[in-house]
Scaffold this motif. Structure first.
Motif, PDB file in Angstrom:
ATOM      1  N   ARG A 197      39.053  22.753  20.963  1.00  0.00           N
ATOM      2  CA  ARG A 197      38.777  24.258  21.050  1.00  0.00           C
ATOM      3  C   ARG A 197      39.879  25.154  21.550  1.00  0.00           C
ATOM      4  O   ARG A 197      40.254  26.126  21.042  1.00  0.00           O
ATOM      5  N   ALA A 198      40.601  24.617  22.566  1.00  0.00           N
ATOM      6  CA  ALA A 198      41.854  25.119  23.070  1.00  0.00           C
ATOM      7  C   ALA A 198      42.885  25.327  21.954  1.00  0.00           C
ATOM      8  O   ALA A 198      43.556  26.289  21.984  1.00  0.00           O
ATOM      9  N   GLY A 199      43.066  24.243  21.247  1.00  0.00           N
ATOM     10  CA  GLY A 199      44.034  24.278  20.098  1.00  0.00           C
ATOM     11  C   GLY A 199      43.781  25.196  19.056  1.00  0.00           C
ATOM     12  O   GLY A 199      44.455  25.966  18.653  1.00  0.00           O
ATOM     13  N   LEU A 200      42.302  25.368  18.829  1.00  0.00           N
ATOM     14  CA  LEU A 200      41.839  26.289  17.967  1.00  0.00           C
ATOM     15  C   LEU A 200      42.158  27.563  18.359  1.00  0.00           C
ATOM     16  O   LEU A 200      42.510  28.580  17.661  1.00  0.00           O
ATOM     17  N   ILE A 201      42.041  28.135  19.609  1.00  0.00           N
ATOM     18  CA  ILE A 201      42.229  29.133  20.169  1.00  0.00           C
ATOM     19  C   ILE A 201      43.661  29.791  20.571  1.00  0.00           C
ATOM     20  O   ILE A 201      43.993  30.959  19.956  1.00  0.00           O
ATOM     21  N   GLY A 202      44.428  28.648  20.597  1.00  0.00           N
ATOM     22  CA  GLY A 202      45.787  28.673  20.833  1.00  0.00           C
ATOM     23  C   GLY A 202      46.558  28.834  19.418  1.00  0.00           C
ATOM     24  O   GLY A 202      47.712  28.918  19.357  1.00  0.00           O
ATOM     25  N   CYS A 203      45.815  28.400  18.236  1.00  0.00           N
ATOM     26  CA  CYS A 203      46.449  28.580  16.906  1.00  0.00           C
ATOM     27  C   CYS A 203      47.534  27.642  16.936  1.00  0.00           C
ATOM     28  O   CYS A 203      48.753  27.898  16.288  1.00  0.00           O
ATOM     29  N   VAL A 204      47.304  26.321  17.343  1.00  0.00           N
ATOM     30  CA  VAL A 204      48.336  25.187  17.051  1.00  0.00           C
ATOM     31  C   VAL A 204      47.705  23.906  16.680  1.00  0.00           C
ATOM     32  O   VAL A 204      46.193  23.637  16.945  1.00  0.00           O
ATOM     33  N   LYS A 205      48.339  23.063  16.107  1.00  0.00           N
ATOM     34  CA  LYS A 205      47.783  21.731  15.536  1.00  0.00           C
ATOM     35  C   LYS A 205      47.381  20.928  16.955  1.00  0.00           C
ATOM     36  O   LYS A 205      48.156  20.827  17.768  1.00  0.00           O
ATOM     37  N   MET A 206      46.356  20.238  16.824  1.00  0.00           N
ATOM     38  CA  MET A 206      46.082  19.195  17.925  1.00  0.00           C
ATOM     39  C   MET A 206      45.673  17.852  17.228  1.00  0.00           C
ATOM     40  O   MET A 206      44.884  17.793  16.566  1.00  0.00           O
ATOM     41  N   ARG A 207      46.756  17.017  17.682  1.00  0.00           N
ATOM     42  CA  ARG A 207      46.379  15.468  17.147  1.00  0.00           C
ATOM     43  C   ARG A 207      45.816  14.787  18.012  1.00  0.00           C
ATOM     44  O   ARG A 207      45.968  14.644  18.970  1.00  0.00           O
ATOM     45  N   GLU A 208      44.766  14.171  17.545  1.00  0.00           N
ATOM     46  CA  GLU A 208      44.069  13.223  18.315  1.00  0.00           C
ATOM     47  C   GLU A 208      44.644  11.689  18.313  1.00  0.00           C
ATOM     48  O   GLU A 208      44.994  11.150  17.139  1.00  0.00           O
ATOM     49  N   ILE A 209      44.871  11.036  19.388  1.00  0.00           N
ATOM     50  CA  ILE A 209      45.344   9.711  19.608  1.00  0.00           C
ATOM     51  C   ILE A 209      44.520   8.928  19.800  1.00  0.00           C
ATOM     52  O   ILE A 209      43.654   8.876  20.773  1.00  0.00           O
ATOM     53  N   PRO A 210      44.362   7.846  18.743  1.00  0.00           N
ATOM     54  CA  PRO A 210      43.271   6.555  19.008  1.00  0.00           C
ATOM     55  C   PRO A 210      43.533   5.865  20.217  1.00  0.00           C
ATOM     56  O   PRO A 210      44.278   5.645  20.872  1.00  0.00           O
ATOM     57  N   ALA A 211      42.137   6.047  20.810  1.00  0.00           N
ATOM     58  CA  ALA A 211      41.997   5.383  22.338  1.00  0.00           C
ATOM     59  C   ALA A 211      42.037   3.680  22.004  1.00  0.00           C
ATOM     60  O   ALA A 211      41.827   3.261  20.903  1.00  0.00           O
ATOM     61  N   ASP A 212      42.420   3.076  23.027  1.00  0.00           N
ATOM     62  CA  ASP A 212      42.343   1.477  23.221  1.00  0.00           C
ATOM     63  C   ASP A 212      40.781   0.972  23.230  1.00  0.00           C
ATOM     64  O   ASP A 212      39.926   1.841  23.163  1.00  0.00           O
ATOM     65  N   ASP A 213      40.917  -0.213  23.402  1.00  0.00           N
ATOM     66  CA  ASP A 213      39.485  -0.860  23.505  1.00  0.00           C
ATOM     67  C   ASP A 213      38.549  -0.286  24.665  1.00  0.00           C
ATOM     68  O   ASP A 213      37.284  -0.335  24.753  1.00  0.00           O
ATOM     69  N   SER A 214      39.328   0.344  25.811  1.00  0.00           N
ATOM     70  CA  SER A 214      38.632   0.489  26.997  1.00  0.00           C
ATOM     71  C   SER A 214      38.550   2.270  26.801  1.00  0.00           C
ATOM     72  O   SER A 214      37.869   2.702  27.727  1.00  0.00           O
ATOM     73  N   GLY A 215      38.888   2.784  25.727  1.00  0.00           N
ATOM     74  CA  GLY A 215      38.734   4.235  25.838  1.00  0.00           C
ATOM     75  C   GLY A 215      39.795   5.045  26.319  1.00  0.00           C
ATOM     76  O   GLY A 215      39.622   6.129  26.431  1.00  0.00           O
ATOM     77  N   ALA A 216      40.791   4.490  26.343  1.00  0.00           N
ATOM     78  CA  ALA A 216      42.055   5.127  27.252  1.00  0.00           C
ATOM     79  C   ALA A 216      43.222   5.507  26.170  1.00  0.00           C
ATOM     80  O   ALA A 216      43.326   4.650  25.058  1.00  0.00           O
ATOM     81  N   MET A 217      43.767   6.591  26.162  1.00  0.00           N
ATOM     82  CA  MET A 217      45.103   6.745  25.443  1.00  0.00           C
ATOM     83  C   MET A 217      46.200   6.008  26.472  1.00  0.00           C
ATOM     84  O   MET A 217      46.374   6.227  27.277  1.00  0.00           O
ATOM     85  N   ARG A 218      47.021   5.730  25.423  1.00  0.00           N
ATOM     86  CA  ARG A 218      48.276   4.842  25.998  1.00  0.00           C
ATOM     87  C   ARG A 218      49.482   5.244  25.465  1.00  0.00           C
ATOM     88  O   ARG A 218      49.414   5.988  24.362  1.00  0.00           O
ATOM     89  N   GLY A 219      50.451   5.020  26.197  1.00  0.00           N
ATOM     90  CA  GLY A 219      51.750   5.648  25.954  1.00  0.00           C
ATOM     91  C   GLY A 219      52.361   5.243  24.505  1.00  0.00           C
ATOM     92  O   GLY A 219      52.831   6.074  23.959  1.00  0.00           O
TER      93      GLY A 219
END
Length: 488
Positions: A197-219
């Motif tokens: 929603r912050a991306g929508l309000i800020g009018c910028v693209k927001m890309r979701e990074i697939p989480a690993d098996d534990s639900g964590a975003m990795r580098g």
């Protein structure tokens, strides 16, 4: 209502609130009303002449309480906890009485200065890097936002302004309009919906990074996305990392994400809305390692630190980057001490603000660090107790790792079994749960939400779950037998 009447009725309300909280265990945690129920109980217009206090007071139970979801019931295990304590309630009474709108130091010096002090107190309890604190003498400091959603939006807009100014200085762009379509921000696919929603309000693209098996975003996954976007001419400028996601309380790997953000000159904001309170405990503080790479950090004392809503603590390393994004300074808001001390209206979205630091101050003083730590440890113990109970039943399984006051579990088998079980639990009404999903696996969340929750409440909840699951499994088995017989 004159002062004497206020004294009398105020005491009556204090007694009501105390009775409500001390006996909340006796109330059904989730209401049975249907949408529109209040419309049927109240007239369609306001009274022309004043109503009597006794009539208003009696309508609390007649009109309001039937439709209340009792978040502070020990049988409420949905969402995450929401803070509540008598010191915070008392502080809010004083805040309401003072009634200041603390947009600047001059509008109420105590409102600004107490906030600066308690935000440094809280930052030191979390062992934040010095450059996040006012006492460092640098550009950093803390501010109380209304919610973590606001904090994420403030961080994103500040990062956006920072990157736009940087790119304009290169001379490669004529104006902001050329830059905006190129900006791109990142978060985990497990992040709270407020980040999107912050991306929508800020009018910028927001890309979701697939989480690993534990639900964590990795580098590594983030790096791939950044490289791909840069090859398309996009400009990465913001990453929101989450410590304690809403679906399963997973923790993004900020020790991997942070250095990458520093290398790419990307603003990393850390959203620890729920789990952040736990970092005041030395045994949980290592989960915050990597905070030194963040430009901003936020958590909600109004979730797990006994402070009533709303009180969302946010720290920034460079407050000027925030104020640059929001600074509008009309003559009627100027004062003689500008520049010597923060004017918080430049640190958030709204102009006006309540005296929220009072309740944080009362709570920190009247519970002390040790009291707050023990409450967090108690809730974590209870979540582990629930996990151990689930493991005694071969029909169930635990989903993910129990780190905080949340245990995720499910009936083994297909998702629809768990959907039916949840429906049965909430229709039964003795406890209240909500579901979640990870990689198409539907499960139930058991959160220790109320400060009054005890081991007996956990055992009671598990007894209800087992009772209803056995009934569901028995009914399903009988239905399958009947279906098989009819086919034969």
């Amino acid at each position: 209502m004159d002062p004497e009447e206020f004294r009398k009725r105020g005491k009556q309300m204090i007694d009501y609130v105390a009775d409500y909280l001390e006996n909340i265990r006796d109330r059904r945690p989730y209401p049975e009303v249907e949408p529109g129920y209040i419309k049927e109980l109240l007239p369609d217009h306001a009274p022309n002449k004043p109503d009597k206090w006794d009539d208003v007071f009696s309508d609390i139970e007649r009109v309001i309480m039937p439709g209340v979801t009792h978040w502070h019931s020990p049988q409420f295990h949905a969402y995450f906890s929401t803070g509540n304590s008598y010191p915070a309630i008392v502080a809010d009474i004083l805040s309401d009485a003072i009634g200041c709108i603390g947009f600047s130091w001059a509008s109420s010096p105590a409102c600004t200065e107490l906030e600066m002090v308690v935000m440094d107190w809280l930052g030191k309890m979390l062992d934040l890097p010095q450059d996040f604190l006012f006492c460092s003498g640098g550009k950093g400091g803390g501010v109380i936002q209304g919610t973590a959603s606001e904090a994420t939006l403030v961080a994103l807009l500040s990062a956006r302004t920072k990157m736009i100014r940087k790119l304009l200085e290169t001379g490669d762009y004529k104006d902001q309009g050329q830059i905006m379509p190129k900006l791109i921000a990142y978060c985990s696919d497990q992040s709270h919906s407020s980040v999107e929603r912050a991306g929508l309000i800020g009018c910028v693209k927001m890309r979701e990074i697939p989480a690993d098996d534990s639900g964590a975003m990795r580098g590594s996954n983030l790096k791939l996305a950044i490289e791909k976007d840069k090859s398309k001419g996009l400009v990465p400028f913001f990453v929101c990392a989450t410590l304690g996601t809403t679906p399963s309380c997973a923790f993004d790997n900020i020790l991997e994400v942070g250095p990458l953000c520093k290398e790419e000159d990307i603003w990393m904001h850390i959203d620890a809305a729920y789990a952040g309170s736990s970092f005041i405990c030395p045994e949980f503080r290592p989960m915050l390692n990597g905070i030194e790479y963040a430009m901003s950090f936020n958590f909600n004392p109004h979730k797990w630190l006994m402070v009533n809503f709303d009180c969302s603590a946010m720290w920034v390393k460079d407050s000027q980057l925030v104020s640059d994004a929001f600074n509008v300074d009309p003559l009627y808001l100027k004062h003689d001490h500008q520049g010597k001390i923060p004017d918080y209206r430049h640190w958030h979205i709204p102009l006006g603000r309540r005296f929220r630091s009072l309740k944080l101050w009362f709570v920190l003083r009247l519970f002390g660090q040790e009291g707050l730590q023990e409450n967090i440890r108690k809730d974590v113990r209870l979540a582990h107790e629930f996990k151990d109970l689930v493991k005694t039943d071969h029909n169930f399984e635990i989903i993910g790792e129990v780190k905080m006051g949340l245990a995720c579990f499910r009936l083994k088998g297909k998702n629809d079994r768990n959907e039916m079980l949840l429906k049965a639990i909430n229709e039964d009404g003795r406890i209240h749960l909500v579901p979640s999903k990870f990689r198409d696996i539907y499960f139930l969340r058991f959160a220790v939400c109320a400060s009054r929750t005890t081991s007996d409440d956990v055992k009671f909840a598990w007894k209800v779950i087992q009772e209803l699951s056995r009934k569901y499994l028995s009914d399903s088995s009988n239905e399958n037998i009947q279906n098989k017989t009819s086919l034969e």
